[in-house]
Design a protein around this motif. Structure first.
Motif, PDB file in Angstrom:
ATOM      1  N   VAL A 100      -2.306  -6.606  -8.008  1.00 60.20           N
ATOM      2  CA  VAL A 100      -1.901  -5.451  -8.808  1.00 60.20           C
ATOM      3  C   VAL A 100      -0.603  -4.908  -8.234  1.00 60.20           C
ATOM      4  O   VAL A 100      -0.482  -4.708  -7.024  1.00 60.20           O
ATOM      5  CB  VAL A 100      -2.979  -4.347  -8.803  1.00 60.20           C
ATOM      6  N   ALA A 108       1.859  -1.969  -9.949  1.00 58.17           N
ATOM      7  CA  ALA A 108       2.104  -1.177 -11.160  1.00 58.17           C
ATOM      8  C   ALA A 108       2.649   0.200 -10.815  1.00 58.17           C
ATOM      9  O   ALA A 108       2.302   0.769  -9.769  1.00 58.17           O
ATOM     10  CB  ALA A 108       0.810  -1.044 -11.966  1.00 58.17           C
ATOM     11  N   CYS A 122      -0.166  -0.669 -16.462  1.00 52.80           N
ATOM     12  CA  CYS A 122      -0.134  -2.129 -16.390  1.00 52.80           C
ATOM     13  C   CYS A 122       0.710  -2.751 -17.492  1.00 52.80           C
ATOM     14  O   CYS A 122       0.953  -3.962 -17.480  1.00 52.80           O
ATOM     15  CB  CYS A 122      -1.553  -2.688 -16.458  1.00 52.80           C
ATOM     16  N   CYS A 175      -0.880  -7.007 -13.391  1.00 52.57           N
ATOM     17  CA  CYS A 175      -2.282  -6.609 -13.349  1.00 52.57           C
ATOM     18  C   CYS A 175      -3.134  -7.744 -13.911  1.00 52.57           C
ATOM     19  O   CYS A 175      -2.622  -8.638 -14.593  1.00 52.57           O
ATOM     20  CB  CYS A 175      -2.530  -5.361 -14.194  1.00 52.57           C
ATOM     21  N   VAL A 209      -4.550   0.812 -14.234  1.00 45.41           N
ATOM     22  CA  VAL A 209      -5.478   0.847 -13.102  1.00 45.41           C
ATOM     23  C   VAL A 209      -5.569   2.295 -12.637  1.00 45.41           C
ATOM     24  O   VAL A 209      -4.603   3.071 -12.762  1.00 45.41           O
ATOM     25  CB  VAL A 209      -5.047  -0.056 -11.926  1.00 45.41           C
ATOM     26  N   TYR A 244     -10.247  -1.004 -12.864  1.00 49.82           N
ATOM     27  CA  TYR A 244      -9.449  -1.737 -13.842  1.00 49.82           C
ATOM     28  C   TYR A 244      -9.818  -1.215 -15.225  1.00 49.82           C
ATOM     29  O   TYR A 244     -10.993  -1.252 -15.621  1.00 49.82           O
ATOM     30  CB  TYR A 244      -9.729  -3.233 -13.735  1.00 49.82           C
TER      31      TYR A 244
END
Length: 233
Positions: free
Chosen positions: A111, A113, A141, A148, A155, A176
């Motif tokens: 991840v 973001a 995301c 992601c 997220v 998520y």
């Protein structure tokens, strides 16, 4: 080999038992740390106040957290930073970044973001370092630079700064979400979130998380804990 002085041990134990009995009889309560002979410098209680979209806060941190998995638990690295934009007057807006890497060969393990929104609560009993509290950050995301797991629009990350000694005290949890990034609700406490799967994470294994209201010192940079080394799967 036999104890050369058994009578000394017995007598010493009797003295300790007698002292403990006096404390109990006097109504003196021992904390769990004292009873176990453990000293926890810099420890404090988690913030109990509700998260607020109007709280001016800066969140920084990094380290590792253990993730429950089958057939064995795995490790993940994380790095977070979030702050209010210039001219902030309330409403939950924030900027920053969330990075999360699972140390396992699984789909969607990474991840990266940008943070769009944040809620926070400062601790009523700050640590000796002047930090402490909790925060929730929502990252987008769908941003061009974001990475992601497939199918997620955002997220949601929840953190707690419970001690200056972050490892085994501070908390990192990630969700998520199929819903778009949004301001986390004030009742959010890191246990469940509508439209999201999770959480994964928990008390951090290494590293540190800091929740503060201002940046100390004259530098404009935000301090971040050193990233923990990767452990190969």
């Amino acid at each position: 080999m036999r104890n050369a002085h058994p009578h000394l041990f017995i007598r010493s134990r009797r003295h300790w038992s007698f002292a403990a009995a006096i404390l109990v009889a006097s109504g003196v309560a021992l904390s769990a740390s004292i009873a176990q002979g453990r000293v926890e410098p810099g420890a404090m209680q988690p913030a109990s106040a509700a998260l607020s979209q109007d709280t001016v806060a800066i969140v920084t941190g990094g380290g590792t957290v253990e993730l429950p998995a089958i057939p064995m638990n795995t490790l993940a690295s994380f790095a977070v930073n979030a702050k209010r934009p210039v001219g902030f007057a309330g409403g939950g807006a924030a900027s920053g970044r969330i990075n999360f890497d699972q140390h396992a060969n699984v789909a969607g393990r990474h991840v990266n973001a940008p943070v769009l929104f944040m809620t926070a609560a400062m601790s009523a009993t700050p640590s000796p370092n002047g930090t402490g509290g909790s925060a929730a950050m929502s990252a987008d995301c769908t941003a061009p630079t974001a990475e992601c797991p497939t199918g997620n629009a955002s997220v949601l990350v929840y953190v707690e700064d419970n001690s200056d000694q972050g490892a085994n005290n501070d908390v990192f949890r990630i969700f998520y979400c199929t819903t778009a990034a949004a301001v986390p609700p004030p009742t959010f406490n890191g246990t469940s979130a509508a439209g999201c799967i999770g959480p994964t994470g928990g008390t951090i294994r290494t590293g540190n998380i800091q929740v503060r209201s201002t940046i100390t010192g004259t530098s404009s940079s935000v301090p971040t804990a050193a990233r923990a080394p990767f452990r190969l799967p």
